[in-house]
Design an enzyme around this catalytic site. Structure first.
Site, PDB file in Angstrom:
ATOM      1  N   GLU A 188      -3.887   1.480  -7.327  1.00  0.00           N
ATOM      2  CA  GLU A 188      -4.498   2.603  -6.597  1.00  0.00           C
ATOM      3  C   GLU A 188      -3.722   3.820  -7.067  1.00  0.00           C
ATOM      4  O   GLU A 188      -2.523   4.060  -6.253  1.00  0.00           O
ATOM      5  CB  GLU A 188      -4.280   2.386  -4.963  1.00  0.00           C
ATOM      6  CG  GLU A 188      -5.165   1.367  -4.549  1.00  0.00           C
ATOM      7  CD  GLU A 188      -5.621   1.412  -3.024  1.00  0.00           C
ATOM      8  OE1 GLU A 188      -6.634   1.435  -2.567  1.00  0.00           O
ATOM      9  OE2 GLU A 188      -4.624   1.566  -2.351  1.00  0.00           O
TER      10      GLU A 188
ATOM     11  N   HIS B 252       0.906  -1.150  -0.111  1.00  0.00           N
ATOM     12  CA  HIS B 252      -0.054   0.018   0.068  1.00  0.00           C
ATOM     13  C   HIS B 252       0.901   1.372   0.057  1.00  0.00           C
ATOM     14  O   HIS B 252       1.850   1.195   0.696  1.00  0.00           O
ATOM     15  CB  HIS B 252      -0.971   0.066   1.200  1.00  0.00           C
ATOM     16  CG  HIS B 252      -2.001   0.939   1.115  1.00  0.00           C
ATOM     17  ND1 HIS B 252      -1.969   2.264   1.365  1.00  0.00           N
ATOM     18  CD2 HIS B 252      -3.282   0.818   0.654  1.00  0.00           C
ATOM     19  CE1 HIS B 252      -3.169   2.980   1.062  1.00  0.00           C
ATOM     20  NE2 HIS B 252      -3.889   2.375   0.667  1.00  0.00           N
TER      21      HIS B 252
HETATM   22  P1  13P Z   1      -9.964   5.717   0.036  1.00  0.00           P
HETATM   23  O1  13P Z   1     -11.254   4.711  -0.690  1.00  0.00           O
HETATM   24  O2  13P Z   1     -10.277   6.402   1.260  1.00  0.00           O
HETATM   25  O3  13P Z   1      -9.604   6.705  -1.078  1.00  0.00           O
HETATM   26  O4  13P Z   1      -8.805   4.734   0.128  1.00  0.00           O
HETATM   27  C1  13P Z   1      -8.164   3.971  -0.771  1.00  0.00           C
HETATM   28  C2  13P Z   1      -7.341   3.040  -0.304  1.00  0.00           C
HETATM   29  O5  13P Z   1      -6.225   3.523   0.009  1.00  0.00           O
HETATM   30  C3  13P Z   1      -7.690   1.658   0.009  1.00  0.00           C
HETATM   31  O6  13P Z   1      -6.477   1.000   0.232  1.00  0.00           O
END
Ligand code: 13P
Length: 253
Positions: free
Chosen positions: A170, A101
């Site tokens: 992400e 992450h």
């Molecule tokens: P948000 O949905 O709060 O933008 O976060 C995404 C995330 O980092 C999930 O791992």
């Protein structure tokens, strides 16, 4: 090619105490009672380490699966104060684990550490949700594909059991900001990521690629048409049963 199963993975980050289990219980009950919801959907939630054992036990034979958010890069036991290994995570019943992450990358996780986390997690039969994503600067300089390719190639290897690896794309600029990529860009990026994965894993498996970043009950409708996306990694909205249920409902209904 898209997969048949769609994933909704809630990442609680630093949120949750024992009684927060009621949030997940409500989600589980909703899914159970909804006739339109079927086995094509997989719901996973990753609470903090402190709740892994009790939540895993509670949801053992229920719809929701439980995962961890991170682990230490060495396995088994060691003289590493505050560290938790994949073996320890598996031993309390967790089935999934998030690795890479951007929160953890920004705190010092290197590709070598991530490779070791992925490998040790797979060895302990955990399903790995491996996160990748570019930052705003990369995006503005058209470096997104290069960054993603490096993040994947520096960590994943052909010898890994790709059946147990899920990729979560992400973009850092979209996490917690309310900004989401244009549909066209997201589609192109997802297809690009799948191509890289197929090259590494020699097309033995169909890659599972999720999107994460500011997903909510409203914008989820925009993702419906993007069949290449195999699900979502949800942060903020996964901490409320109403918001999480809205996302699931508005996606499949
Ligand atoms: P948000 O949905 O709060 O933008 O976060 C995404 C995330 O980092 C999930 O791992």
């Amino acid at each position: 090619m898209a997969n048949n199963i769609k994933y909704f993975i809630g990442n609680w980050k630093m949120f949750g105490v024992p009684k927060s289990i009621s949030i997940l219980d409500k989600i589980n009950k909703f899914i159970k009672s909804d006739k339109k919801f079927n086995k094509k959907y997989k719901i996973v939630v990753t609470p903090p380490h402190t709740l892994l054992q009790s939540y895993s036990k509670f949801f053992l034979k229920k719809i929701i699966s439980i995962g961890a958010q991170n682990c230490y890069h060495k396995d088994n036991y060691g003289a590493n104060t505050g560290a938790i290994s994949p073996l320890m995570i598996k031993s309390v019943g967790a089935q999934y684990i998030i690795v890479g992450h951007s929160d953890n990358r920004s705190e010092g996780d290197t590709d070598a550490m991530l490779k070791s986390k992925v490998e040790n997690s797979l060895n302990n039969k955990l399903k790995v949700v491996f996160c990748i994503g570019e930052n705003k600067e990369h995006k503005l300089n058209n470096k997104t594909f290069e960054v993603l390719e490096n993040q994947i190639k520096n960590v994943l290897e052909e010898k890994f059991n790709f059946n147990n690896i899920i990729i979560a794309y992400e973009p850092i600029w979209s996490i917690g900001t309310g900004q989401i990529p244009e549909a066209d860009d997201l589609l192109k990026t997802t297809i690009f990521i799948k191509k890289i994965l197929k090259n590494i894993f020699k097309k033995k498996y169909l890659p599972v690629v999720l999107y994460g970043g500011s997903v909510d009950g409203k914008n989820i409708k925009r993702f419906k048409k993007l069949n290449e996306i195999d699900g979502f990694l949800i942060g903020g909205a996964s901490k409320s049963d109403k918001n999480f249920i809205d996302i699931i409902k508005n996606y499949y209904r």
